[in-house]
Design a protein around this motif. Structure first.
Motif, PDB file in Angstrom:
ATOM      1  N   LYS A 279       0.812  -1.229   0.000  1.00  0.00           N
ATOM      2  CA  LYS A 279       0.000   0.000   0.000  1.00  0.00           C
ATOM      3  C   LYS A 279       0.840   1.272   0.000  1.00  0.00           C
ATOM      4  O   LYS A 279       0.309   2.363  -0.143  1.00  0.00           O
ATOM      5  N   LYS A 280       2.160   1.126   0.137  1.00  0.00           N
ATOM      6  CA  LYS A 280       3.020   2.311   0.068  1.00  0.00           C
ATOM      7  C   LYS A 280       3.075   2.876  -1.347  1.00  0.00           C
ATOM      8  O   LYS A 280       3.463   4.029  -1.545  1.00  0.00           O
ATOM      9  N   HIS A 281       2.699   2.050  -2.326  1.00  0.00           N
ATOM     10  CA  HIS A 281       2.790   2.478  -3.726  1.00  0.00           C
ATOM     11  C   HIS A 281       1.437   2.299  -4.403  1.00  0.00           C
ATOM     12  O   HIS A 281       1.173   1.249  -5.024  1.00  0.00           O
ATOM     13  N   PRO A 282       0.543   3.293  -4.294  1.00  0.00           N
ATOM     14  CA  PRO A 282      -0.820   3.188  -4.846  1.00  0.00           C
ATOM     15  C   PRO A 282      -0.853   2.886  -6.342  1.00  0.00           C
ATOM     16  O   PRO A 282      -1.745   2.174  -6.801  1.00  0.00           O
ATOM     17  N   ASN A 283       0.116   3.423  -7.094  1.00  0.00           N
ATOM     18  CA  ASN A 283       0.135   3.147  -8.538  1.00  0.00           C
ATOM     19  C   ASN A 283       0.334   1.659  -8.813  1.00  0.00           C
ATOM     20  O   ASN A 283      -0.234   1.106  -9.762  1.00  0.00           O
ATOM     21  N   GLY A 284       1.138   1.021  -7.980  1.00  0.00           N
ATOM     22  CA  GLY A 284       1.353  -0.413  -8.127  1.00  0.00           C
ATOM     23  C   GLY A 284       0.110  -1.207  -7.777  1.00  0.00           C
ATOM     24  O   GLY A 284      -0.198  -2.217  -8.430  1.00  0.00           O
ATOM     25  N   VAL A 285      -0.620  -0.755  -6.753  1.00  0.00           N
ATOM     26  CA  VAL A 285      -1.857  -1.440  -6.358  1.00  0.00           C
ATOM     27  C   VAL A 285      -2.865  -1.397  -7.502  1.00  0.00           C
ATOM     28  O   VAL A 285      -3.460  -2.422  -7.873  1.00  0.00           O
ATOM     29  N   VAL A 286      -3.047  -0.216  -8.096  1.00  0.00           N
ATOM     30  CA  VAL A 286      -4.015  -0.070  -9.194  1.00  0.00           C
ATOM     31  C   VAL A 286      -3.598  -0.907 -10.400  1.00  0.00           C
ATOM     32  O   VAL A 286      -4.421  -1.617 -10.992  1.00  0.00           O
ATOM     33  N   ALA A 287      -2.312  -0.829 -10.768  1.00  0.00           N
ATOM     34  CA  ALA A 287      -1.826  -1.581 -11.924  1.00  0.00           C
ATOM     35  C   ALA A 287      -1.989  -3.084 -11.701  1.00  0.00           C
ATOM     36  O   ALA A 287      -2.432  -3.824 -12.591  1.00  0.00           O
ATOM     37  N   GLY A 288      -1.639  -3.554 -10.500  1.00  0.00           N
ATOM     38  CA  GLY A 288      -1.742  -4.972 -10.188  1.00  0.00           C
ATOM     39  C   GLY A 288      -3.179  -5.471 -10.205  1.00  0.00           C
ATOM     40  O   GLY A 288      -3.479  -6.534 -10.751  1.00  0.00           O
ATOM     41  N   LEU A 289      -4.091  -4.685  -9.612  1.00  0.00           N
ATOM     42  CA  LEU A 289      -5.505  -5.090  -9.579  1.00  0.00           C
ATOM     43  C   LEU A 289      -6.107  -5.095 -10.976  1.00  0.00           C
ATOM     44  O   LEU A 289      -6.913  -5.977 -11.312  1.00  0.00           O
ATOM     45  N   ASN A 290      -5.733  -4.127 -11.793  1.00  0.00           N
ATOM     46  CA  ASN A 290      -6.243  -4.094 -13.169  1.00  0.00           C
ATOM     47  C   ASN A 290      -5.811  -5.336 -13.945  1.00  0.00           C
ATOM     48  O   ASN A 290      -6.609  -5.925 -14.683  1.00  0.00           O
ATOM     49  N   LEU A 291      -4.546  -5.731 -13.777  1.00  0.00           N
ATOM     50  CA  LEU A 291      -4.068  -6.919 -14.484  1.00  0.00           C
ATOM     51  C   LEU A 291      -4.732  -8.185 -13.944  1.00  0.00           C
ATOM     52  O   LEU A 291      -5.118  -9.081 -14.713  1.00  0.00           O
ATOM     53  N   LEU A 292      -4.902  -8.269 -12.633  1.00  0.00           N
ATOM     54  CA  LEU A 292      -5.571  -9.436 -12.052  1.00  0.00           C
ATOM     55  C   LEU A 292      -7.013  -9.541 -12.536  1.00  0.00           C
ATOM     56  O   LEU A 292      -7.516 -10.640 -12.811  1.00  0.00           O
ATOM     57  N   LYS A 293      -7.673  -8.404 -12.657  1.00  0.00           N
ATOM     58  CA  LYS A 293      -9.046  -8.401 -13.173  1.00  0.00           C
ATOM     59  C   LYS A 293      -9.089  -8.948 -14.605  1.00  0.00           C
ATOM     60  O   LYS A 293      -9.956  -9.757 -14.955  1.00  0.00           O
ATOM     61  N   THR A 294      -8.131  -8.495 -15.418  1.00  0.00           N
ATOM     62  CA  THR A 294      -8.073  -8.966 -16.809  1.00  0.00           C
ATOM     63  C   THR A 294      -7.793 -10.469 -16.866  1.00  0.00           C
ATOM     64  O   THR A 294      -8.437 -11.206 -17.612  1.00  0.00           O
ATOM     65  N   ILE A 295      -6.832 -10.923 -16.059  1.00  0.00           N
ATOM     66  CA  ILE A 295      -6.473 -12.340 -16.056  1.00  0.00           C
ATOM     67  C   ILE A 295      -7.645 -13.196 -15.570  1.00  0.00           C
ATOM     68  O   ILE A 295      -7.962 -14.238 -16.163  1.00  0.00           O
ATOM     69  N   CYS A 296      -8.303 -12.759 -14.496  1.00  0.00           N
ATOM     70  CA  CYS A 296      -9.396 -13.553 -13.919  1.00  0.00           C
ATOM     71  C   CYS A 296     -10.651 -13.549 -14.788  1.00  0.00           C
ATOM     72  O   CYS A 296     -11.566 -14.344 -14.547  1.00  0.00           O
ATOM     73  N   SER A 297     -10.700 -12.656 -15.778  1.00  0.00           N
ATOM     74  CA  SER A 297     -11.845 -12.688 -16.696  1.00  0.00           C
ATOM     75  C   SER A 297     -11.809 -13.942 -17.561  1.00  0.00           C
ATOM     76  O   SER A 297     -12.800 -14.301 -18.194  1.00  0.00           O
ATOM     77  N   HIS A 298     -10.654 -14.634 -17.572  1.00  0.00           N
ATOM     78  CA  HIS A 298     -10.513 -15.903 -18.292  1.00  0.00           C
ATOM     79  C   HIS A 298     -10.735 -17.041 -17.290  1.00  0.00           C
ATOM     80  O   HIS A 298      -9.932 -17.258 -16.387  1.00  0.00           O
ATOM     81  N   GLU A 299     -11.813 -17.768 -17.473  1.00  0.00           N
ATOM     82  CA  GLU A 299     -12.265 -18.759 -16.492  1.00  0.00           C
ATOM     83  C   GLU A 299     -11.222 -19.804 -16.108  1.00  0.00           C
ATOM     84  O   GLU A 299     -11.107 -20.155 -14.921  1.00  0.00           O
ATOM     85  N   PRO A 300     -10.417 -20.321 -17.042  1.00  0.00           N
ATOM     86  CA  PRO A 300      -9.452 -21.365 -16.660  1.00  0.00           C
ATOM     87  C   PRO A 300      -8.435 -20.919 -15.609  1.00  0.00           C
ATOM     88  O   PRO A 300      -7.821 -21.773 -14.947  1.00  0.00           O
ATOM     89  N   VAL A 301      -8.250 -19.606 -15.448  1.00  0.00           N
ATOM     90  CA  VAL A 301      -7.228 -19.103 -14.526  1.00  0.00           C
ATOM     91  C   VAL A 301      -7.747 -19.038 -13.091  1.00  0.00           C
ATOM     92  O   VAL A 301      -6.968 -19.054 -12.135  1.00  0.00           O
ATOM     93  N   ARG A 302      -9.058 -18.965 -12.926  1.00  0.00           N
ATOM     94  CA  ARG A 302      -9.627 -18.625 -11.616  1.00  0.00           C
ATOM     95  C   ARG A 302      -9.256 -19.627 -10.524  1.00  0.00           C
ATOM     96  O   ARG A 302      -8.906 -19.243  -9.407  1.00  0.00           O
ATOM     97  N   ASN A 303      -9.337 -20.902 -10.826  1.00  0.00           N
ATOM     98  CA  ASN A 303      -9.001 -21.898  -9.802  1.00  0.00           C
ATOM     99  C   ASN A 303      -7.531 -21.802  -9.387  1.00  0.00           C
ATOM    100  O   ASN A 303      -7.195 -21.974  -8.212  1.00  0.00           O
ATOM    101  N   SER A 304      -6.652 -21.524 -10.350  1.00  0.00           N
ATOM    102  CA  SER A 304      -5.229 -21.369 -10.018  1.00  0.00           C
ATOM    103  C   SER A 304      -5.034 -20.204  -9.061  1.00  0.00           C
ATOM    104  O   SER A 304      -4.235 -20.286  -8.111  1.00  0.00           O
ATOM    105  N   PHE A 305      -5.763 -19.126  -9.282  1.00  0.00           N
ATOM    106  CA  PHE A 305      -5.647 -17.951  -8.435  1.00  0.00           C
ATOM    107  C   PHE A 305      -6.172 -18.247  -7.033  1.00  0.00           C
ATOM    108  O   PHE A 305      -5.585 -17.829  -6.028  1.00  0.00           O
TER     109      PHE A 305
END
Length: 442
Positions: A279-305
């Motif tokens: 949380k010391k780096h808000p830009n990293g939090v936003v970038a990371g969450l955006n990428l995780l959202k994109t990745i998790c939109s693909h169903e095969p990845v969800r169980n791995s996550f």
């Protein structure tokens, strides 16, 4: 009534030059005579210069009080106030016979072209424009030189050249265009390989993330070996490198049917979880969450996550996030709740229900919708266990607030269904007492 067509113009020059020089409108330079343009005797077009120059602080004396834009054809009224000709004519055409700034009645209908101010404006913008052009030419030349050097140099010299290129493309749009037009993307991408050092990889990624990549370039960078290198650098690099890696991978997979088994490796998912927890780096939090959202939109990845322990870690983040990050986390959790493993992980996390219930009617309507969807999934999954926990966390009162609010009908319907589900394990009297509701609300 004053009419624009009948206004008289006086051919004179109006400007308090002491004020102009004091305000630094000439940047401390000489007077308002002819300046060396570098374009022979051709006069530079003021409108074109203003359009091409990047936003900057412009002296207030150059700004029209009506449009708040630089003036091209300034005219001065009898009150001493100066305006852009087209703007003041429009003011008069609306039937006004006053000065827009002072609201004084005009005792003289003349408009005096302020030639001195016009020359000052043109001179000031010309100096800025020519300096910008000179910088652009210098940048273009330097970028071409660096690209040529990258074909020959190695080791620390290559790292320094890439570092300079990264710094230039971060600041200058001209540099980005020059890299693209001179085949720089292919050259720089080719430096990512099995024997690429960490230092070179960091700088290459820092350059690429600032460029507009075409489909061929993205396809090349999506090769498993290159993605694997990016993930390794993400896990080992500085915070700036982590963010650059995250954004570059996001650029590569957004809107494409990527091979999830190649991109969404466990190493990447773990690295992104570390990034969003910092949380010391808000830009990293936003970038990371955006990428995780994109990745998790693909169903095969969800169980791995889910299997890497993502659910409890994301749930624990909820209390300290802003609305933007909250929506991203809730969106990811909603996607995970679509799988049995995700629902089980949400149910088993003791903080899920209390943290998500608190968000109802607290943040945005979108957050409320996502929170309701998550609560519905886990209460439906394990009604006897989760419904009672939700009621104890104050869910029923929150649902009544949603039902009585002005939010969209879909939310109200889902709230009513969830309220009914939660009440199934209780008699009416016990349910009302458990929820601390009055007969009036009933």
């Amino acid at each position: 009534m004053y009419q624009p067509s009948s206004r008289r113009e006086v051919d004179s020059q109006v400007l308090d030059l002491e004020t102009a020089v004091k305000d630094g409108v000439l940047g401390g330079g000489g007077g308002c005579g002819v300046i060396a343009t570098g374009f022979g005797s051709e006069k530079l077009d003021l409108k074109l210069m203003i359009e091409e120059l990047e936003p900057m602080d412009v002296p207030m004396v150059f700004i029209c009080p009506i449009s708040l834009e630089p003036m091209h054809d300034p005219v001065t009224l009898c009150t001493g106030q100066t305006y852009e000709r087209s703007n003041i004519l429009k003011w008069f055409s609306l039937g006004h016979c006053t000065c827009p700034t002072t609201m004084q009645e005009l005792w003289d209908d003349s408009m005096t072209p302020n030639k001195t101010l016009q020359q000052l404006i043109h001179s000031w913008f010309s100096q800025k424009y020519l300096a910008m052009k000179k910088r652009s030419e210098d940048v273009q030349g330097r970028v071409k030189e660096i690209l040529e050097n990258l074909k020959k140099i190695k080791g620390q010299a290559r790292v320094q050249a890439l570092k300079e290129l990264r710094q230039v493309v971060q600041v200058h749009g001209t540099a980005k265009k020059t890299v693209v037009e001179n085949g720089g993307i292919g050259l720089i991408s080719s430096l990512l390989g099995p024997f690429t050092t960490h230092a070179v990889g960091c700088e290459v990624i820092g350059v690429l993330v600032n460029l507009n990549l075409d489909l061929n370039s993205m396809s090349d960078l999506l090769q498993p070996a290159k993605i694997s290198l990016m993930v390794d650098i993400l896990n080992e690099g500085s915070i700036e490198t982590k963010i650059n890696c995250t954004r570059l991978i996001g650029m590569l997979i957004e809107g494409t049917d990527f091979a999830s088994q190649n991109v969404a490796s466990l190493s990447l998912l773990v690295g992104l979880l570390r990034l969003v927890k910092d949380k010391k780096h808000p830009n990293g939090v936003v970038a990371g969450l955006n990428l995780l959202k994109t990745i998790c939109s693909h169903e095969p990845v969800r169980n791995s996550f889910v299997n890497v322990g993502a659910v409890p870690q994301l749930v624990e983040l909820i209390p300290g996030l802003n609305n933007e990050c909250l929506e991203l986390v809730l969106h990811i959790l909603e996607l995970l709740s679509s799988t049995p493993e995700g629902r089980l992980a949400l149910k088993d996390c003791p903080s899920t229900i209390p943290n998500v219930v608190k968000l109802l009617m607290k943040a945005s309507e979108n957050c409320t919708q996502l929170a309701l969807s998550i609560l519905w999934s886990i209460c439906k999954f394990a009604p006897e266990e989760c419904a009672s926990l939700a009621v104890d966390a104050g869910l029923a009162a929150k649902l009544l607030l949603v039902i009585q609010s002005g939010c969209n009908p879909v939310l109200k319907q889902r709230s009513a269904e969830l309220l009914k589900l939660c009440s199934l394990n209780y008699t009416t009297t016990i349910f009302i007492s458990k929820c601390k509701l009055t007969r009036t609300i009933q």
